[in-house]
Design a protein around this motif. Structure first.
Motif, mmCIF file in Angstrom:
data_model
loop_
_atom_site.group_PDB
_atom_site.id
_atom_site.type_symbol
_atom_site.label_atom_id
_atom_site.label_comp_id
_atom_site.label_asym_id
_atom_site.label_seq_id
_atom_site.Cartn_x
_atom_site.Cartn_y
_atom_site.Cartn_z
ATOM 1 N N ILE A 32 6.357 9.082 22.256
ATOM 2 C CA ILE A 32 7.594 8.347 21.949
ATOM 3 C C ILE A 32 7.794 7.242 22.979
ATOM 4 C CG2 ILE A 32 10.091 8.537 21.698
ATOM 5 C CD1 ILE A 32 9.697 11.443 20.904
ATOM 6 N N ALA A 33 8.064 6.034 22.489
ATOM 7 C CA ALA A 33 8.326 4.908 23.382
ATOM 8 C C ALA A 33 9.736 5.021 23.944
ATOM 9 C CB ALA A 33 8.169 3.596 22.616
ATOM 10 N N SER A 34 9.861 5.109 25.260
ATOM 11 C CA SER A 34 11.184 5.250 25.863
ATOM 12 C C SER A 34 11.296 4.553 27.214
ATOM 13 C CB SER A 34 11.537 6.737 26.041
ATOM 14 O OG SER A 34 10.603 7.363 26.891
ATOM 15 N N TRP A 35 10.245 3.826 27.620
ATOM 16 C CA TRP A 35 10.269 3.171 28.921
ATOM 17 C C TRP A 35 10.766 1.736 28.762
ATOM 18 C CZ3 TRP A 35 9.045 5.580 33.611
ATOM 19 C CH2 TRP A 35 8.666 6.926 33.477
ATOM 20 N N THR A 36 11.873 1.451 29.426
ATOM 21 C CA THR A 36 12.568 0.173 29.281
ATOM 22 C C THR A 36 12.345 -0.700 30.505
ATOM 23 O OG1 THR A 36 14.294 1.214 27.942
ATOM 24 C CG2 THR A 36 14.834 -0.887 28.961
ATOM 25 N N ARG A 37 12.103 -1.988 30.265
ATOM 26 C CA ARG A 37 11.919 -2.920 31.378
ATOM 27 C C ARG A 37 13.283 -3.326 31.938
ATOM 28 N NH1 ARG A 37 11.805 -8.150 32.824
ATOM 29 N NH2 ARG A 37 10.142 -8.852 34.237
ATOM 30 N N ILE A 38 13.423 -3.240 33.255
ATOM 31 C CA ILE A 38 14.666 -3.599 33.929
ATOM 32 C C ILE A 38 14.560 -5.040 34.426
ATOM 33 C CG2 ILE A 38 16.260 -3.008 35.787
ATOM 34 C CD1 ILE A 38 15.914 -0.836 33.614
ATOM 35 N N PRO A 39 15.559 -5.886 34.162
ATOM 36 C CA PRO A 39 15.520 -7.281 34.628
ATOM 37 C C PRO A 39 15.327 -7.379 36.148
ATOM 38 C CG PRO A 39 17.285 -6.986 33.042
ATOM 39 C CD PRO A 39 16.748 -5.619 33.321
ATOM 40 N N ASN A 40 14.556 -8.381 36.570
ATOM 41 C CA ASN A 40 14.181 -8.530 37.980
ATOM 42 C C ASN A 40 15.380 -8.623 38.917
ATOM 43 O OD1 ASN A 40 11.424 -8.455 37.569
ATOM 44 N ND2 ASN A 40 11.258 -10.667 37.225
ATOM 45 N N GLN A 41 16.471 -9.257 38.465
ATOM 46 C CA GLN A 41 17.592 -9.502 39.380
ATOM 47 C C GLN A 41 18.272 -8.227 39.855
ATOM 48 O OE1 GLN A 41 17.460 -10.507 36.163
ATOM 49 N NE2 GLN A 41 19.512 -10.656 35.231
ATOM 50 N N TYR A 42 18.023 -7.110 39.159
ATOM 51 C CA TYR A 42 18.645 -5.850 39.569
ATOM 52 C C TYR A 42 17.707 -4.966 40.391
ATOM 53 C CZ TYR A 42 21.588 -7.360 35.690
ATOM 54 O OH TYR A 42 22.380 -8.097 34.860
ATOM 55 N N LEU A 43 16.445 -5.347 40.522
ATOM 56 C CA LEU A 43 15.441 -4.476 41.139
ATOM 57 C C LEU A 43 15.315 -4.714 42.633
ATOM 58 C CD1 LEU A 43 12.576 -4.612 38.481
ATOM 59 C CD2 LEU A 43 14.054 -2.653 38.997
ATOM 60 N N ILE A 44 15.112 -3.608 43.362
ATOM 61 C CA ILE A 44 14.714 -3.654 44.765
ATOM 62 C C ILE A 44 13.211 -3.402 44.803
ATOM 63 C CG2 ILE A 44 14.955 -2.582 47.036
ATOM 64 C CD1 ILE A 44 17.724 -1.592 46.131
ATOM 65 N N GLN A 45 12.458 -4.285 45.418
ATOM 66 C CA GLN A 45 11.008 -4.110 45.505
ATOM 67 C C GLN A 45 10.679 -3.043 46.544
ATOM 68 O OE1 GLN A 45 9.001 -5.504 43.307
ATOM 69 N NE2 GLN A 45 10.810 -6.533 42.456
ATOM 70 N N PRO A 46 9.972 -1.960 46.133
ATOM 71 C CA PRO A 46 9.671 -0.867 47.078
ATOM 72 C C PRO A 46 8.825 -1.358 48.252
ATOM 73 C CG PRO A 46 9.207 -0.230 44.798
ATOM 74 C CD PRO A 46 9.437 -1.704 44.788
ATOM 75 N N MET A 47 9.312 -1.097 49.462
ATOM 76 C CA MET A 47 8.580 -1.444 50.689
ATOM 77 C C MET A 47 8.966 -0.450 51.775
ATOM 78 S SD MET A 47 8.683 -5.619 50.977
ATOM 79 C CE MET A 47 10.466 -5.656 50.949
ATOM 80 N N GLY A 48 8.007 0.325 52.238
ATOM 81 C CA GLY A 48 8.271 1.260 53.323
ATOM 82 C C GLY A 48 9.060 2.479 52.881
ATOM 83 N N ASP A 49 10.010 2.889 53.713
ATOM 84 C CA ASP A 49 10.791 4.103 53.483
ATOM 85 C C ASP A 49 11.813 3.852 52.369
ATOM 86 O OD1 ASP A 49 12.356 6.344 53.506
ATOM 87 O OD2 ASP A 49 12.796 6.304 55.642
ATOM 88 N N PRO A 50 11.689 4.532 51.207
ATOM 89 C CA PRO A 50 12.616 4.273 50.092
ATOM 90 C C PRO A 50 14.058 4.681 50.409
ATOM 91 C CG PRO A 50 11.178 6.123 49.578
ATOM 92 C CD PRO A 50 10.653 5.511 50.826
#
Length: 529
Positions: A266-284
């Motif tokens: 089942i397709a259920s993975w949604t793309r989140i707009p870039n402006q809301y994302l924190i790019q993972p770097m180091g300690d989450p």
């Protein structure tokens, strides 16, 4: 000498009637004159229908369907002010303690109508004929029940049977009418989290909703789709808020394009707009805390700063992990409070259970909705109540507070959310019981009914409004409406930041969105404008 329990109960119910009749008419008229001109055309339609039903005593069941920010609570407050200024009785309830605080004189539905905690198809409310509470039900002109979509249909059916019995006893012609011929407003949003069914599957959760009850056939549905949050903004901010609301509603309805992750049908993975994302770097943990609580050490005692922000995440263990991290990095001396745990004496084979499950084991148990055995607290720290202690004082399940003083047997705190902001209250230790089916005993834990709340679960955040939300997803959501609820807690899209922990590079901008499309059957479709 204390009154016998039956007399004390009747006295309490009598005071309840007096409270309902003791309105400040002048203040209510002013409140109505202030609010009524601000109602939009959709709200006015509901307002006129409900007032006509009350004035003509024709009754009726109305469902107000609208997403967050469309002014459901504002509409209820306007109707309440109008009717109470005319000395009419309005009972305002909500499905959760935190939502009930937003309504004038609000209480939880379970406490107001004596609805049993364990609900079945044949359940009824514990209201007896010829009591003061029964008389109040007969005299009531309007019942408003907010957040109805998150309550099991058996609760509404229990109230329906009870009102038919109580009112039909005096007025036989009303015995077969829904809710005994009373006018009822139900409100909610089926995009949000649905009734919680322990170990329930998708079918069980959907079947538990009010729109799968026979009562739904009697509901007249009104839809509120105009966002008051958009109306209250201008220029670029208004355009940004309108676009966010459109995207959010599509997300809640499951109408955003999704993809299948490897091995899933089942397709259920949604793309989140870039402006809301924190790019993972180091300690989450460090990332999400610094994003949501910038310069935290400078704002430890800042009520406004703590009130307007929180980290949300799907699982309780992740919440504890975040809160423990923040406790460790903030200044101040820590005080520990340990619970007193025991197996309830009513448990079958109590002596054998006590031998099999020693106190050390009971201390190790972490139960949903329970405080931990060991609470590590600091003055100035935000906490959340886990039980309804005194709703009249704003001390409800979900209320957030700041610790002022840590005593030996009592905690002094200040309320920072709800209708009693600024009130200082004392929190005692209380005995909590749990009959979690995973264990063959009933646990009794005496502890302060609180939890540190720099972070909270998405489910616990329902009913809260925040200016800044950090959504931390080391694991995706797992139930209908959770992603929608998390996003809709924020009052402005500029305050939303999301950290997704995903090892597969193809899905670093995607997260799971769980939507049970069948729950929308029979509901009006929203126009994304």
């Amino acid at each position: 000498m204390p009154l016998p329990s039956s007399i004390a109960s009747e006295a309490m119910e009598n005071r309840l009637i007096l409270e309902e009749l003791n309105y400040n008419v002048i203040e209510l008229i002013k409140e109505h004159e202030r609010c009524h001109p601000l109602l939009n055309d959709q709200q006015l339609i509901v307002y006129n229908h409900v007032l006509k039903a009350v004035e003509t005593n024709m009754g009726g069941v109305y469902f107000v369907y609208g997403h967050g920010g469309t002014g459901k609570t504002f509409l209820y407050r306007t109707i309440i002010a109008k009717l109470k200024s005319e000395k009419k009785i309005v009972l305002a309830v909500a499905s959760s303690g935190i939502a009930s605080l937003l309504l004038p004189g609000g209480r939880t539905a379970h406490s107001r109508f004596q609805i049993p905690l364990d609900l079945y198809e044949n359940s009824t409310c514990s209201i007896k004929q010829n009591t003061h509470l029964a008389q109040l039900m007969v005299q009531t002109d309007l019942i408003i029940w907010d957040e109805a979509s998150m309550t099991k249909r058996f609760a509404f059916e229990a109230l329906n049977k009870t009102l038919q019995d109580i009112i039909g006893y005096k007025f036989p012609e009303k015995k077969k009418q829904p809710f005994g011929g009373k006018t009822i407003i139900l409100g909610g949003d089926f995009r949000q989290i649905l009734p919680v069914i322990p170990k329930g599957r998708r079918h069980d959760i959907v079947q538990a909703c009010i729109n799968n009850s026979d009562l739904w056939d009697h509901c007249k549905i009104f839809m509120l789709s105009k966002s008051m949050r958009v109306r209250d903004t201008t220029g670029e901010q208004q355009a940004s808020t309108r676009e966010f609301n459109k995207w959010l509603l599509q997300l809640g309805d499951g109408n955003i394009e999704t993809i299948c992750k490897d091995g899933e049908e089942i397709a259920s993975w949604t793309r989140i707009p870039n402006q809301y994302l924190i790019q993972p770097m180091g300690d989450p943990l460090k990332q999400i805390v610094e994003s949501t609580y910038p310069n935290l050490k400078r704002h430890l005692w800042n009520e406004e700063y703590l009130r307007e922000r929180a980290i949300l995440t799907p699982l309780n263990e992740t919440v504890d992990e975040i809160n423990n991290y923040i406790v460790q990095i903030t200044e101040g001396s820590t005080k520990q409070y340990r619970s007193s745990d025991e197996i309830d004496k009513t448990t079958d084979n109590i002596s054998e259970q006590e031998l099999m499950y020693p106190v050390e084991f009971l201390n190790s148990l972490s139960i949903n909705g329970f405080p931990n055995h060991c609470l590590e607290l600091k003055e100035g720290m935000p906490i959340m109540l886990l039980r309804n202690i005194n709703p009249a004082l704003g001390m409800c399940n979900g209320t957030r507070l700041i610790i002022l003083h840590l005593g030996e047997r009592i905690i002094e705190a200040k309320i920072i959310t709800g209708s009693n902001v600024g009130s200082k209250v004392l929190i005692p230790r209380i005995v909590l019981t749990s009959d979690d089916s995973k264990w063959p005993f009933i646990l009794r834990r005496k502890q302060f009914p609180i939890k540190v709340c720099y972070a909270m679960t998405i489910n616990k955040s329902q009913g809260q409004s925040l200016n800044y939300v950090g959504l931390y997803l080391p694991k995706p959501v797992f139930s209908h409406g959770q992603l929608y609820v998390a996003f809709s807690r924020v009052t402005s899209p500029n305050g939303l930041k999301i950290l997704i922990i995903e090892s597969d590079e193809n899905y670093v901008q995607h997260t799971k969105n769980v939507v049970y499309h069948e729950v929308f059957h029979g509901l009006p479709q929203c126009k994304y404008t």
